[in-house]
Design an enzyme around this catalytic site. Structure first.
Site, PDB file in Angstrom:
ATOM      1  N   HIS A   1       0.817  -1.222   0.000  1.00 28.23           N
ATOM      2  CA  HIS A   1       0.000   0.000   0.000  1.00 28.23           C
ATOM      3  C   HIS A   1       0.848   1.269   0.000  1.00 28.23           C
ATOM      4  O   HIS A   1       0.412   2.307  -0.507  1.00 28.23           O
ATOM      5  CB  HIS A   1      -0.946   0.008   1.201  1.00 28.23           C
TER       6      HIS A   1
ATOM      7  N   PHE B   1      -1.008  -8.289   4.885  1.00 26.99           N
ATOM      8  CA  PHE B   1       0.343  -7.718   4.762  1.00 26.99           C
ATOM      9  C   PHE B   1       0.382  -6.366   4.039  1.00 26.99           C
ATOM     10  O   PHE B   1       1.333  -6.088   3.280  1.00 26.99           O
ATOM     11  CB  PHE B   1       1.291  -8.718   4.076  1.00 26.99           C
ATOM     12  N   CYS B   2      -0.626  -5.531   4.228  1.00 27.28           N
ATOM     13  CA  CYS B   2      -0.673  -4.201   3.578  1.00 27.28           C
ATOM     14  C   CYS B   2      -0.513  -4.321   2.065  1.00 27.28           C
ATOM     15  O   CYS B   2       0.063  -3.429   1.415  1.00 27.28           O
ATOM     16  CB  CYS B   2       0.384  -3.255   4.142  1.00 27.28           C
ATOM     17  N   ALA B   3      -0.975  -5.440   1.530  1.00 29.07           N
ATOM     18  CA  ALA B   3      -0.967  -5.622   0.075  1.00 29.07           C
ATOM     19  C   ALA B   3      -2.264  -6.363  -0.245  1.00 29.07           C
ATOM     20  O   ALA B   3      -2.259  -7.486  -0.759  1.00 29.07           O
ATOM     21  CB  ALA B   3       0.261  -6.418  -0.358  1.00 29.07           C
TER      22      ALA B   3
END
Ligand code: PLP
Length: 453
Positions: free
Chosen positions: A141, A381-383
């Site tokens: 992100h 995982f911020c993805a």
């Protein structure tokens, strides 16, 4: 190996620690490598930190460098005192270290930031008007979100490096006239897979586009040479490079940055502020580094970069060995599926995410910690786009991620594999409950260290 030697008289005497060949660390040592953590059973074990990809522990060399600096700690740039001059020299000298660490051009600027997210937001704020930005949906992100505006093109999720190159080529060909920026990542924080950066940068150049490389996951594992790769800008975070003191950097061409309004307006970013009329903003990195800088963090970051560069070969060997052992161990865990964009044989750094059929990733992560002293990460995982795509058809909403690093040992890897096999075969031994959407041990008896928490 014995820790004693036989003297000329035949007596066995203790060997001084400094002369033991096998005690010389192959890779730089980290602080807390023998940390013990409590288990819910009442025992304690050495902590197996398998979450280096989020934040890596501090190198001993970094801790020592910080301790050496602290007595001299004083204001930077504006102080007349001797300690201020020492700190200014330390802070400014770090720019050269960073330039060397990423193999930058001599003329590239180095702007210190808080972390990768901050560095990418700085670059986003400095883009010339009407810049077209192209970005893969696989990005973290931090690299996916700062661009805003209407000229962002999302490139989807490629199934191979060749498709990635093709998608970029097509998207840049369709961009309107004007400045263009392609956002690239060095290694995925989800799968660890290494992206074909040189080839992507070549394609970008052929369309007159600039590139920014998110090196947050690659730089802790492999040397990065942006000039050789043909990349224009690179970003990284100190806390992933074994320097957990809140510094990161944006390194690269300075023309866009020189033209842009200051990222942080304030002291240090100005030449003069008249009573009325236009403010004279300074040029160079200070233009975007308003406010008192993080001298300790920058010194820590530079020290870590020097240590990693010096031991690059040993680090690669250490991680390669651990990664092979990890993956062959995981392959024996029933129902375990590794997440991969480009296939299991593709080159990757020491990051592996997976699901296990019928197992809740959050519960696995909680049990690994509470019952085995193993720290891993679970979630998206911020993805989010990348992980949701990779989970399609698995029936799972989240995954578990293992990330290896300088604090990882063979025992940690083996303990993880044994623990996973046991969790799959018999389930957790403790009772767990959900709190705020996360699994936690019920009636957790573990005590936090006094004075810290
Ligand atoms: N890019 C990648 C590939 C990452 O893995 C991360 C963090 O996990 C970031 C960017 C963001 O880094 P930071 O949180 O230090 O800004």
């Amino acid at each position: 190996m014995s820790s004693a030697v036989r003297s000329a008289t035949g007596e066995r005497t203790p060997t001084p620690a400094w002369s033991l060949v096998d005690s010389v660390p192959v890779v730089p040592a980290v602080v807390g490598s023998q940390l013990r953590v409590p288990l819910v059973t009442g025992r304690s074990v050495e902590y197996a930190n398998l979450d280096h990809g989020a934040s890596a522990p501090c190198l001993n060399a970094v801790r020592d460098a910080v301790n050496e600096l602290l007595p001299w700690y004083a204001s930077v740039h504006r102080g007349a005192g001797f300690a201020s001059q020492v700190c200014t020299r330390v802070y400014e000298g770090a720019r050269d270290v960073l330039r060397r660490f990423v193999g930058a051009r001599r003329t590239d600027s180095v702007i210190f930031t808080r972390n990768t997210t901050d560095a990418l937001n700085l670059l986003a704020a400095a883009l010339p008007a009407e810049t077209s930005v192209v970005v893969f949906d696989t990005e973290h992100h931090a690299a996916l979100l700062p661009w805003g505006g209407t000229r962002v093109r999302h490139l989807g999720i490629p199934a191979s490096p060749e498709e990635a190159v093709r998608l970029l080529d097509d998207a840049l060909a369709a961009c309107p006239e004007g400045p263009k920026l392609a956002v690239l990542t060095g290694a995925s924080n989800v799968t660890g897979e290494v992206w074909p950066v040189a080839e992507l940068a070549r394609v970008a150049r052929s369309h007159g586009a600039r590139t920014v490389l998110d090196a947050a996951q690659l730089a802790p594992h492999r040397p990065v040479r942006i000039a050789d790769l043909g990349v224009d800008h690179a970003v990284l975070s100190g806390h992933k490079l074994y320097a957990p003191f809140g510094a990161g950097a944006l390194i690269g061409r300075d023309d866009w940055l020189e033209q842009a309004p200051p990222y942080l307006a304030g002291g240090g970013a100005t030449r003069s502020v008249p009573d009325t009329g236009e403010i004279d903003w300074t040029s160079g990195p200070e233009r975007h580094e308003g406010g008192s800088p993080n001298t300790v963090g920058v010194h820590a970051l530079a020290t870590a970069c020097e240590a990693l560069a010096e031991h690059a070969e040993a680090i690669a060997g250490h991680e390669d060995q651990l990664l092979r052992r990890l993956r062959s161990g995981l392959a024996e865990v029933p129902g375990l599926r590794e997440l991969s964009l480009f296939g299991p044989e593709h080159d990757r750094v020491g990051v592996v995410s997976f699901t296990i059929d019928g197992q809740d990733p959050g519960l696995l992560a909680a049990a690994l910690s509470a019952e085995h002293g193993i720290g891993v990460r679970d979630g998206l995982f911020c993805a989010h786009r990348a992980v949701r795509h990779l989970l399609t058809g698995s029936g799972q909403q989240r995954a578990v991620r293992i990330s290896l690093g300088l604090g990882t040992t063979v025992e940690h890897v083996d303990r993880l594999v044994t623990a996973l096999r046991s969790l799959v075969a018999r389930g957790p031994r403790w009772r767990y409950e959900q709190q705020d959407g996360r699994w936690v041990p019920a009636d957790d008896p573990r005590e936090f260290p006094t004075g810290l928490a």
